[in-house]
Design a protein around this motif. Sequence first.
Motif, PDB file in Angstrom:
ATOM      1  N   VAL A   1      31.685  55.918  38.751  1.00  0.00           N
ATOM      2  CA  VAL A   1      31.555  56.544  37.431  1.00  0.00           C
ATOM      3  C   VAL A   1      32.052  57.983  37.511  1.00  0.00           C
ATOM      4  N   THR A   2      32.967  58.324  36.608  1.00  0.00           N
ATOM      5  CA  THR A   2      33.570  59.652  36.643  1.00  0.00           C
ATOM      6  C   THR A   2      32.745  60.679  35.871  1.00  0.00           C
ATOM      7  N   LEU A   3      32.956  61.929  36.256  1.00  0.00           N
ATOM      8  CA  LEU A   3      32.372  63.047  35.516  1.00  0.00           C
ATOM      9  C   LEU A   3      32.841  62.990  34.077  1.00  0.00           C
ATOM     10  N   ASP A   4      34.119  62.632  33.881  1.00  0.00           N
ATOM     11  CA  ASP A   4      34.685  62.526  32.535  1.00  0.00           C
ATOM     12  C   ASP A   4      33.843  61.605  31.654  1.00  0.00           C
TER      13      ASP A   4
ATOM     14  N   HIS B   1      31.829  62.781  28.418  1.00  0.00           N
ATOM     15  CA  HIS B   1      32.272  62.218  27.134  1.00  0.00           C
ATOM     16  C   HIS B   1      31.091  61.581  26.396  1.00  0.00           C
ATOM     17  N   GLN B   2      30.308  60.786  27.102  1.00  0.00           N
ATOM     18  CA  GLN B   2      29.178  60.143  26.429  1.00  0.00           C
ATOM     19  C   GLN B   2      28.150  61.174  25.973  1.00  0.00           C
ATOM     20  N   PHE B   3      27.876  62.172  26.809  1.00  0.00           N
ATOM     21  CA  PHE B   3      26.925  63.217  26.441  1.00  0.00           C
ATOM     22  C   PHE B   3      27.403  63.970  25.209  1.00  0.00           C
TER      23      PHE B   3
ATOM     24  N   VAL C   1      34.267  72.810  33.697  1.00  0.00           N
ATOM     25  CA  VAL C   1      34.331  71.357  33.511  1.00  0.00           C
ATOM     26  C   VAL C   1      35.318  71.016  32.404  1.00  0.00           C
ATOM     27  N   GLU C   2      35.301  71.753  31.316  1.00  0.00           N
ATOM     28  CA  GLU C   2      36.245  71.506  30.225  1.00  0.00           C
ATOM     29  C   GLU C   2      37.685  71.721  30.688  1.00  0.00           C
ATOM     30  N   GLU C   3      37.903  72.715  31.536  1.00  0.00           N
ATOM     31  CA  GLU C   3      39.240  72.941  32.088  1.00  0.00           C
ATOM     32  C   GLU C   3      39.663  71.724  32.922  1.00  0.00           C
ATOM     33  N   TYR C   4      38.760  71.231  33.754  1.00  0.00           N
ATOM     34  CA  TYR C   4      39.038  70.036  34.556  1.00  0.00           C
ATOM     35  C   TYR C   4      39.339  68.841  33.647  1.00  0.00           C
ATOM     36  N   LEU C   5      38.538  68.656  32.607  1.00  0.00           N
ATOM     37  CA  LEU C   5      38.753  67.533  31.687  1.00  0.00           C
ATOM     38  C   LEU C   5      40.112  67.642  30.998  1.00  0.00           C
ATOM     39  N   GLY C   6      40.502  68.839  30.649  1.00  0.00           N
ATOM     40  CA  GLY C   6      41.824  69.047  30.048  1.00  0.00           C
ATOM     41  C   GLY C   6      42.938  68.676  31.010  1.00  0.00           C
ATOM     42  N   GLU C   7      42.781  69.054  32.275  1.00  0.00           N
ATOM     43  CA  GLU C   7      43.773  68.685  33.291  1.00  0.00           C
ATOM     44  C   GLU C   7      43.842  67.171  33.448  1.00  0.00           C
TER      45      GLU C   7
END
Length: 111
Positions: free
Chosen positions: A27-30, A34-36, A71-77
């Motif tokens: 299960v990814t951090l993404d 996303h669900q949260f 985390v948002e920066e990572y998600l954008g990448e």
Amino acid sequence: MTDMPTTQTIPLTRDEDGVWRVSGSRVTLDTIVHQFKSGATAEQIQEDFPSLALGDIYSVIAHYLEHSRAVEEYLGEQAMAAEAIRREVESRLDSAELRERFRRRRAQAVA
């Protein structure tokens, strides 16, 4: 007075592809974030991923809230990488030919 630990280990592991996952799972951090962000509680997330410990889900959410900018920066990448892969795959496929094959199969199934 009892001593209480003041540090917490975040159950996240980065795999060889650079993807952050809940430790011991796929299960990814993404997925958790996303669900949260979609309004799911930790308990609801656990319903979708019963192999995850509820405490681990809460820890990941707390980490996101504490470090949301990173985390948002990572998600954008991750989103940009996924888009690049999608474009690469689509460029290799002749989508017109593929669509035509699907249309023929659908027509055969209906007939």
